[in-house]
Design a protein around this motif. Structure first.
Motif, short mmCIF file in Angstrom:
data_model
loop_
_atom_site.label_atom_id
_atom_site.label_comp_id
_atom_site.label_asym_id
_atom_site.label_seq_id
_atom_site.Cartn_x
_atom_site.Cartn_y
_atom_site.Cartn_z
N GLU A 1 0.81 -1.39 -0.25
CA GLU A 1 0.13 -0.08 0.01
C GLU A 1 0.78 1.20 0.07
OE1 GLU A 1 -2.00 3.54 2.13
OE2 GLU A 1 -0.35 2.10 2.71
N SER A 2 0.43 2.35 -0.64
CA SER A 2 1.11 3.44 -0.74
C SER A 2 2.53 3.23 -1.33
CB SER A 2 1.06 4.28 0.49
OG SER A 2 1.53 5.65 0.40
N ALA A 3 3.52 3.83 -0.76
CA ALA A 3 4.83 3.34 -1.21
C ALA A 3 5.08 2.01 -1.39
CB ALA A 3 5.94 4.21 -0.26
N GLY A 4 4.40 1.06 -0.68
CA GLY A 4 4.40 -0.45 -0.61
C GLY A 4 3.76 -0.71 -1.92
N GLY A 5 2.76 -0.07 -2.42
CA GLY A 5 2.09 -0.22 -3.64
C GLY A 5 2.80 -0.11 -5.00
N ALA A 6 3.68 1.18 -4.86
CA ALA A 6 4.49 1.61 -5.76
C ALA A 6 5.62 0.53 -5.77
CB ALA A 6 5.00 3.17 -5.62
N SER A 7 6.05 0.10 -4.68
CA SER A 7 7.09 -0.95 -4.81
C SER A 7 6.62 -1.99 -5.32
CB SER A 7 7.60 -1.29 -3.44
OG SER A 7 8.00 0.06 -2.68
N VAL A 8 5.50 -2.73 -5.21
CA VAL A 8 4.88 -3.73 -6.00
C VAL A 8 4.94 -3.45 -7.27
CG1 VAL A 8 2.83 -4.90 -6.25
CG2 VAL A 8 3.33 -4.62 -3.95
N SER A 9 4.47 -2.35 -7.80
CA SER A 9 4.67 -2.08 -9.24
C SER A 9 6.27 -1.97 -9.67
CB SER A 9 3.92 -0.57 -9.24
OG SER A 9 3.97 -0.05 -10.58
N PHE A 10 6.89 -1.60 -9.13
CA PHE A 10 8.39 -1.60 -9.46
C PHE A 10 8.98 -3.10 -9.57
CE2 PHE A 10 8.73 2.82 -7.72
CZ PHE A 10 8.74 3.58 -8.97
N GLN A 11 8.41 -3.83 -8.81
CA GLN A 11 8.90 -5.22 -8.66
C GLN A 11 8.33 -5.77 -9.80
OE1 GLN A 11 11.38 -6.19 -6.87
NE2 GLN A 11 11.30 -4.71 -4.91
N THR A 12 6.93 -5.81 -10.17
CA THR A 12 6.43 -6.39 -11.52
C THR A 12 7.40 -5.94 -12.72
OG1 THR A 12 5.01 -4.61 -11.90
CG2 THR A 12 4.18 -6.31 -10.43
N LEU A 13 7.82 -4.67 -12.85
CA LEU A 13 8.35 -3.91 -13.99
C LEU A 13 9.98 -4.39 -14.18
CD1 LEU A 13 6.71 -0.47 -13.85
CD2 LEU A 13 6.07 -2.69 -15.18
N THR A 14 10.62 -4.56 -13.13
CA THR A 14 12.16 -4.92 -12.99
C THR A 14 12.27 -6.04 -13.73
OG1 THR A 14 14.22 -5.10 -11.94
CG2 THR A 14 12.25 -5.96 -10.70
N PRO A 15 13.21 -6.22 -14.39
CA PRO A 15 13.54 -7.62 -15.28
C PRO A 15 14.19 -8.57 -14.09
CG PRO A 15 15.37 -6.19 -15.83
CD PRO A 15 14.35 -5.25 -15.01
N HIS A 16 14.40 -8.17 -13.02
CA HIS A 16 15.22 -9.04 -11.94
C HIS A 16 14.32 -10.18 -11.27
CE1 HIS A 16 19.31 -7.03 -12.20
NE2 HIS A 16 18.44 -6.07 -12.66
N ASN A 17 13.08 -10.15 -11.59
CA ASN A 17 12.26 -10.85 -10.63
C ASN A 17 11.70 -12.07 -11.41
OD1 ASN A 17 12.26 -10.12 -7.94
ND2 ASN A 17 10.84 -8.26 -8.46
N LYS A 18 11.96 -12.40 -12.69
CA LYS A 18 11.21 -13.50 -13.46
C LYS A 18 11.24 -14.87 -12.91
CE LYS A 18 10.98 -11.75 -17.94
NZ LYS A 18 10.12 -10.60 -17.76
#
Length: 556
Positions: free
Chosen positions: A211-228
């Motif tokens: 949630e909030s900065a955590g929700g943005a973090s979730v979004s970044f974690q889906t977009l980074t190539p490092h979490n395949k």
């Protein structure tokens, strides 16, 4: 007869106690851990692990490294300290640099659980504040995963990550690339993937949510190539990569400001000096400037967050959605998410006695649209006042300020993220929501006017089942909305569809598509009429289409 009944009950309790389902000592990559086993009801137990290290004590401004491990059995029964951060009033610090730990809740029925879905929580707090356990009141922690794990029959994990200067300071180049807090989250997600099977979880069915900065973090974690391959689904509550505070455009300028505060040079010696500086001084140097106004809104002061570093985020977020093509994504906002921020910028919106001036509305819009100059602010003002009529009431003007803050800071960025996810998805499904359960203090206590909807973070108490944990503090309708949220969220974690799973839901939630733009409005009164379409479409169109097409007069 009563004596026999008493003996029978005692024997039953004894047998259940000695045969209580528990993982006991669990073997992880770092060594053995043992948590606490608690009884939830007849033949229902839970193992709770608090304070398991997922990485070593982090080096200053370095990516996290694997933990070297430990001898013997680690007693994982106490929450560890938060990451070093400012206190709420920003006069001092709390926490520790030794903070990369996670907590795990594992529910059991008659036998020890296996192959459960896993939900990994990332807390918010503007990348300045927060902890994996959340706020604490009488030993009742906000982010306790117990209710979600028990009711949804899922494993819940909460994690710590570096904040403020230590987590997000960047020089914009290789000497201090930034995003350390995001790397911490990624290390925890990877640890869960490698180890959660030992705790009865399915490593191939993990959902990250925040949630909030955590929700943005979730979004970044889906977009980074490092979490395949590390997780399958994601939920962003009131925050994503497109929020105006989520990505720093000029990190070097902020790094130089911090350097000057801690007596470091701002030339090529800056990074080396910052690495040698006392961590408390560094943290204090990242203080938020309080005392905002419509001309300098609080959202512009959230200066420590993600950067496009060419590594964790190799490109602008809108160019990275191919990395989320197979991830199921559920995202939404609270209907008055902007109230918390707008009330800091224009305090009169909370007053029964003081009018909010039309000039205040114009000044706020001028700040939010400053790159487009007068044409932008005029267009914004006419968009937001088109329904006012000739003599708007004081309530309408105050509500408009909240709508502007909600749209600009949360709602429009979320609709943008949902649209891009749906447009780029291959197998990934997309779901959109608006949470509108009115604030419990509306009209009762300052700073909440009688017309209050759901303020920023109001969803958290329901998401984490507080109306069940502390029933005397809530009405039955609050337990209804809490039950609905836990059902939708855990069904989604289990199957990728919020309607399908182990829990019944009140309304079938349709998928969001690039043409339909359907969403579910979530509150205690919801029924089929709460399936809606094209959330605030006029205002989304203004911010995403009309405004960007105006000529730019100021560049960053």
């Amino acid at each position: 007869m009563m004596a026999k009944l008493g003996i029978l009950v005692a024997v039953t309790v004894f047998l259940e106690t000695v045969s209580a389902a528990s993982l006991g000592v669990v073997y992880t990559e770092g060594g053995m851990v043992e948590g606490e086993n608690i009884r939830l009801g007849f033949r229902r137990h839970m193992d709770v692990f608090r304070g398991i290290p997922f990485a070593d004590i982090p080096g200053r401004f370095e990516k996290p490294k694997r933990h070297p491990g430990w001898d013997g059995v680690l007693k994982a029964t106490e929450y560890r300290k938060r990451c070093l951060q400012l206190n709420l009033i920003m006069t001092d610090t709390r926490g520790s640099e030794d903070c990369l730990y996670l907590n795990i809740w594992v529910p059991h029925g008659r036998s020890v659980s296996t192959n459960l879905p896993v939900m990994v929580w990332i807390y918010g707090g503007g990348y300045l504040l927060g902890g994996s356990m959340g706020a604490n009141f009488l030993d009742n922690y906000l982010y306790s995963g117990q209710e979600v794990a028990d009711r949804g029959n899922v494993i819940v994990v909460t994690l710590g990550y570096r904040l403020g200067t230590l987590g997000f300071l960047s020089t914009g180049d290789a000497s201090l690339p930034g995003n350390y807090g995001l790397w911490d989250q990624q290390a925890a997600i990877a640890w869960v993937h490698r180890n959660i099977r030992s705790f009865g979880g399915d490593p191939d069915n993990t959902t990250i949510f925040g949630e909030s900065a955590g929700g943005a973090s979730v979004s970044f974690q889906t977009l980074t190539p490092h979490n395949k391959g590390l997780f399958k689904r994601a939920i962003s509550q009131s925050g994503n990569a497109f929020c105006p505070w989520a990505v720093i455009k000029n990190p070097r300028k902020i790094a130089e400001e911090v350097a000057l505060k801690v007596n470091c040079p701002t030339d090529d010696r800056m990074a080396a000096c910052l690495k040698m500086t006392d961590p408390v001084l560094l943290t204090m140097a990242g203080t938020l400037k309080l005392g905002s106004s419509p001309d300098a809104p609080i959202v512009d002061n959230l200066i420590l967050s993600a950067v496009i570093d060419g590594d964790f985020l190799p490109d602008e977020p809108y160019n990275l959605f191919h990395n989320a093509a197979e991830i199921d994504y559920l995202a939404g906002v609270n209907d008055m998410d902007g109230h918390f921020f707008s009330a800091l910028d224009i305090p009169s919106i909370n007053s029964q006695l003081v009018d909010t001036s039309i000039d205040d509305v114009k000044r706020l819009l001028a700040t939010y649209t400053k790159e487009k100059g007068k044409a932008g602010s005029d267009e914004a003002f006419s968009t937001y006042t088109s329904t006012w009529g000739t003599n708007p009431s004081r309530e309408i003007i105050k509500k408009t300020v909240v709508e502007i803050g909600t749209d600009y800071i949360f709602l429009v960025p979320t609709q943008t993220a949902l649209y891009l996810h749906a447009a780029n998805a291959t197998t990934g499904r997309t779901y959109s929501y608006l949470f509108s359960e009115p604030n419990r203090m509306g009209g009762i206590a300052l700073p909440y006017p009688s017309w209050m909807g759901a303020d920023h973070a109001d969803d958290l108490q329901y998401m984490f089942g507080k109306p069940f944990t502390t029933p005397l503090a809530y009405w039955p309708r609050h337990r209804d909305v809490s039950g609905y949220m836990i059902a939708y969220w855990t069904n989604f974690a289990r199957t990728g569809d919020p309607n399908k799973g182990e829990l019944r839901v009140p309304v079938t939630w349709p998928r969001f598509t690039t043409t339909g733009h359907q969403y579910l409005e979530i509150n205690s009164k919801m029924n089929k009429s709460y399936i809606r379409q094209k959330m605030r479409v006029r205002y989304v169109h203004f911010w995403t289409n009309a405004l960007p097409n105006l000529p730019t007069v100021i560049s960053d």
